[in-house]
Design a protein around this motif. Structure first.
Motif, mmCIF file in Angstrom:
data_model
loop_
_atom_site.group_PDB
_atom_site.id
_atom_site.type_symbol
_atom_site.label_atom_id
_atom_site.label_comp_id
_atom_site.label_asym_id
_atom_site.label_seq_id
_atom_site.Cartn_x
_atom_site.Cartn_y
_atom_site.Cartn_z
ATOM 1 N N ASP A 265 0.863 -1.327 0.150
ATOM 2 C CA ASP A 265 0.134 -0.113 -0.004
ATOM 3 C C ASP A 265 0.791 1.188 0.112
ATOM 4 O OD1 ASP A 265 -1.953 1.961 0.278
ATOM 5 O OD2 ASP A 265 -2.969 0.924 2.001
ATOM 6 N N GLY A 266 1.028 1.686 -1.150
ATOM 7 C CA GLY A 266 1.957 3.328 -1.335
ATOM 8 C C GLY A 266 1.018 4.341 -1.265
ATOM 9 N N TYR A 267 -0.357 4.076 -0.576
ATOM 10 C CA TYR A 267 -1.240 5.218 -0.366
ATOM 11 C C TYR A 267 -1.613 6.048 -1.456
ATOM 12 C CZ TYR A 267 1.057 4.518 4.308
ATOM 13 O OH TYR A 267 1.498 4.004 5.416
ATOM 14 N N LEU A 268 -2.692 6.373 -1.584
ATOM 15 C CA LEU A 268 -3.406 7.166 -2.730
ATOM 16 C C LEU A 268 -4.373 8.438 -2.220
ATOM 17 C CD1 LEU A 268 -6.687 6.462 -3.269
ATOM 18 C CD2 LEU A 268 -5.614 4.266 -3.988
ATOM 19 N N TYR B 210 -0.090 -8.191 3.113
ATOM 20 C CA TYR B 210 -0.460 -6.831 3.071
ATOM 21 C C TYR B 210 0.715 -5.994 4.002
ATOM 22 C CZ TYR B 210 -2.409 -2.204 3.906
ATOM 23 O OH TYR B 210 -2.760 -0.796 4.102
ATOM 24 N N LEU B 211 1.481 -4.975 3.335
ATOM 25 C CA LEU B 211 2.100 -4.141 4.140
ATOM 26 C C LEU B 211 2.069 -2.734 3.472
ATOM 27 C CD1 LEU B 211 5.083 -3.386 2.523
ATOM 28 C CD2 LEU B 211 5.568 -5.666 3.470
ATOM 29 N N THR B 212 2.183 -1.627 4.536
ATOM 30 C CA THR B 212 2.091 -0.379 4.110
ATOM 31 C C THR B 212 3.473 0.139 3.637
ATOM 32 O OG1 THR B 212 2.494 0.671 6.115
ATOM 33 C CG2 THR B 212 0.290 0.171 5.704
ATOM 34 N N MET C 202 4.111 6.838 -1.131
ATOM 35 C CA MET C 202 5.318 6.400 -1.759
ATOM 36 C C MET C 202 5.977 7.278 -2.689
ATOM 37 S SD MET C 202 5.599 2.523 -3.353
ATOM 38 C CE MET C 202 7.021 1.455 -2.683
ATOM 39 N N THR C 203 6.933 7.489 -2.768
ATOM 40 C CA THR C 203 7.519 8.409 -3.975
ATOM 41 C C THR C 203 7.981 7.284 -5.077
ATOM 42 O OG1 THR C 203 9.857 8.044 -3.098
ATOM 43 C CG2 THR C 203 8.874 9.917 -2.381
#
Length: 561
Positions: A9-12, A44-46, A86-87
């Motif tokens: 999960d790179g976030y959105l 799952y991991l962030t 995430m970059t």
């Protein structure tokens, strides 16, 4: 026989969806459901968990899986406390490691339309991201993954419908137990996607999903029931461009609201999650309010009757300069926007005891649109001043710079009508709004004594702890006392900054207090705080006799226990 699939999960963050902690997006939950549906074991991991791993641990994690899926991307600018998206360089590092270990990877989410991490810049188009061939999935990653696992073929541009979402969403509910914020995680729920207007705003990526489609209430309820069974208690109806139009009728400048369908949606969620603590929403279209005033007010009343306090309907005004509105196909002008703000105040400004108002508008403004100028900022400021003059309330004012994404009309419009608002005029205007509007608005929305339930401590700086409610657009609260990160507690408002409030734990037990916490309470200075603290082991009524003002003694009972 299935394998093991790793979801990173790179976030959105996009116009109609948020997936930055404590929020968890539906996208990653759908991927978990797809793996389960196809007989695979999901993990799952962030990205924050990934950042905390050393090289050896990263290799162990990748070595334990057979396929990696990364969800990431921001198409609206934001500032986050709970995590950092995430970059591009972090993504490339992960993909290089996976490739070197022979682990195939797929990447999806908003990044499939371009990459940018801040406002005021032109997003990099997907083809210029220099990612390995075949990694970036156009279309819906969850459907692409499903077809790959089912047929062994990755179909470019594959999209899903709501029958598919309703199948995989309940299967994805167990993912939340793996989230670092669990059980204090906000589950973003999808009710629809696409734009409800014939032509969308120039900057927005939501119209790229096509015309609007709606998910039926029973499908949402089944997902909520599964999430509730896994321990979810915080929900937001955030994945849609205009909740007021839910299951409405086509026609006019926006869809005609359907209050009956909205009521069915909320009652279904309430029935599926009897122990929920928060039920909030996100986006609404002010044009819907003024185009269908009776139906919209009934829809607002449904929301304000079945939500929980502190809810926000976010209005994307963007600009109220008539020229900018016309050039960028924005939703409303100043008079229509004011009418929409009035309507929400009329329906949703009531309070339950000492809570925040039930439902208030939030306002989004965007700088960097085609044709905007310093005069545009004055138009917007005049509008905010009118809100103050009329005694209305808005829950938050979001001031951002546009991200310019490939495929949006803004990309071409800026070549013909460039923005004439540079970084320094934007900063000055933003500071002016914070100083002249925000602080007074905070006092109206959250007067002293207002209780903020379920506040999550997100960071500590010296003796100040910063916390926010697990809620939609939560207020940032500074607590003058060190608290452990991750603690959840109720807070009581005592003072104000420009965009934040000062708060103390609620109720504050005198025996557990400190002079500094007591001094933060209105009317209590250093001398009185010290006198109270010295009596902290006495019964409360006896301790309060240290105060020389009978009225103040009575007022203190609202804060202390």
């Amino acid at each position: 026989m299935g394998g093991t699939g790793l979801i990173v999960d790179g976030y959105l963050d996009e116009p109609a969806c948020l997936g930055v902690p404590p929020y968890v997006s539906p996208h990653v939950r759908y991927l978990w459901g797809v793996f389960v549906l196809n007989g695979w074991t999901p993990r799952y991991l962030t990205v924050d968990s990934w950042r905390g791993m050393g090289p050896r641990e990263r290799r162990e994690v990748l070595g334990s899986c057979d396929l990696v899926c990364v969800v990431m991307g921001t198409s609206v600018p934001g500032r986050y406390l709970g995590g950092s998206p995430m970059t591009l360089s972090e993504l490339k590092g992960l993909l290089e490691l996976a490739e070197g270990m022979g682990r195939p990877a797929l990447v999806g989410g908003p990044i499939s339309r371009g990459y940018a991490l801040r406002g005021g810049v032109k997003a990099l188009p997907p083809q210029s991201l220099s990612l390995p061939h075949g990694v970036l999935v156009r279309g819906d990653l969850e459907m692409g993954l499903h077809l790959l696992l089912r047929e062994g073929i990755l179909r470019e541009g594959a999209t899903r419908d709501y029958a598919f979402v309703d199948l995989v969403a309940p299967l994805g509910a167990p993912l939340i137990r793996e989230h670092p914020c669990y059980p204090y995680v906000m589950c973003e729920l999808e009710t629809g996607r696409g734009c409800s207007r014939p032509e969308g705003c120039s900057f927005c990526t939501e119209p790229l999903y096509g015309g609007i489609s709606w998910r039926r209430p029973e499908g949402v309820a089944r997902e909520v029931e599964a999430l509730h069974g896994e321990g979810a208690r915080f929900f937001r109806l955030g994945r849609q461009s205009d909740l007021l139009s839910y299951m409405g009728e086509r026609g006019g400048p926006t869809w005609r609201p359907n209050p009956a369908a909205l009521r069915e949606l909320y009652l279904g969620i309430r029935g599926a999650a009897p122990q929920l603590k928060v039920l909030h929403m996100d986006n609404g279209n002010p044009l819907t309010v003024v185009s269908w005033p009776d139906e919209a007010r009934e829809a607002l009343s449904v929301i304000a009757s079945h939500n929980t306090p502190g809810d926000v309907i976010a209005f994307g005004l963007e600009s109220l300069d008539p020229r900018v509105v016309a050039l960028n196909r924005l939703k409303v002008g100043a008079e229509e926007a004011l009418e929409a703000v009035r309507a929400v105040n009329e329906v949703g400004s009531r309070r339950d005891g000492s809570s925040l108002p039930r439902l208030l508008p939030g306002l989004n403004f965007l700088v960097g649109l085609a044709g905007d100028s310093k005069e545009t900022l004055e138009h917007d400021m005049a509008f905010l001043e009118r809100i103050l003059e009329e005694g209305l309330m808005v829950r938050r004012i979001n001031l951002r710079q546009a991200m310019v994404f490939p495929g949006t009309p803004l990309e071409g419009l800026l070549e013909l009508h460039p923005s004439r608002v540079g970084p320094e005029p934007f900063r000055r205007w933003k500071r002016r709004v914070r100083e002249e509007i925000d602080r007074e608005m905070l006092r109206r929305v959250a007067p002293p004594g207002t209780v903020l339930e379920h506040a999550l401590v997100e960071r500590q700086e010296g003796e100040i702890s910063f916390a926010r409610q697990i809620a939609t657009y939560p207020l940032l609260a500074g607590v003058p006392h060190p608290l452990p990160k991750g603690e959840v507690l109720d807070l009581c408002v005592v003072d104000y900054g420009y965009r934040s409030i000062t708060a103390i734990p609620y109720p504050l037990r005198l025996r557990d207090s400190t002079p500094r916490l007591l001094q933060a309470i209105p009317g209590i200075g250093r001398r009185r705080a010290q006198a109270l603290w010295e009596r902290r082991n006495m019964p409360l009524d006896q301790a309060l006799e240290a105060l020389d003002d009978p009225k103040l003694r009575e007022e203190m009972k609202a804060y202390l226990a």
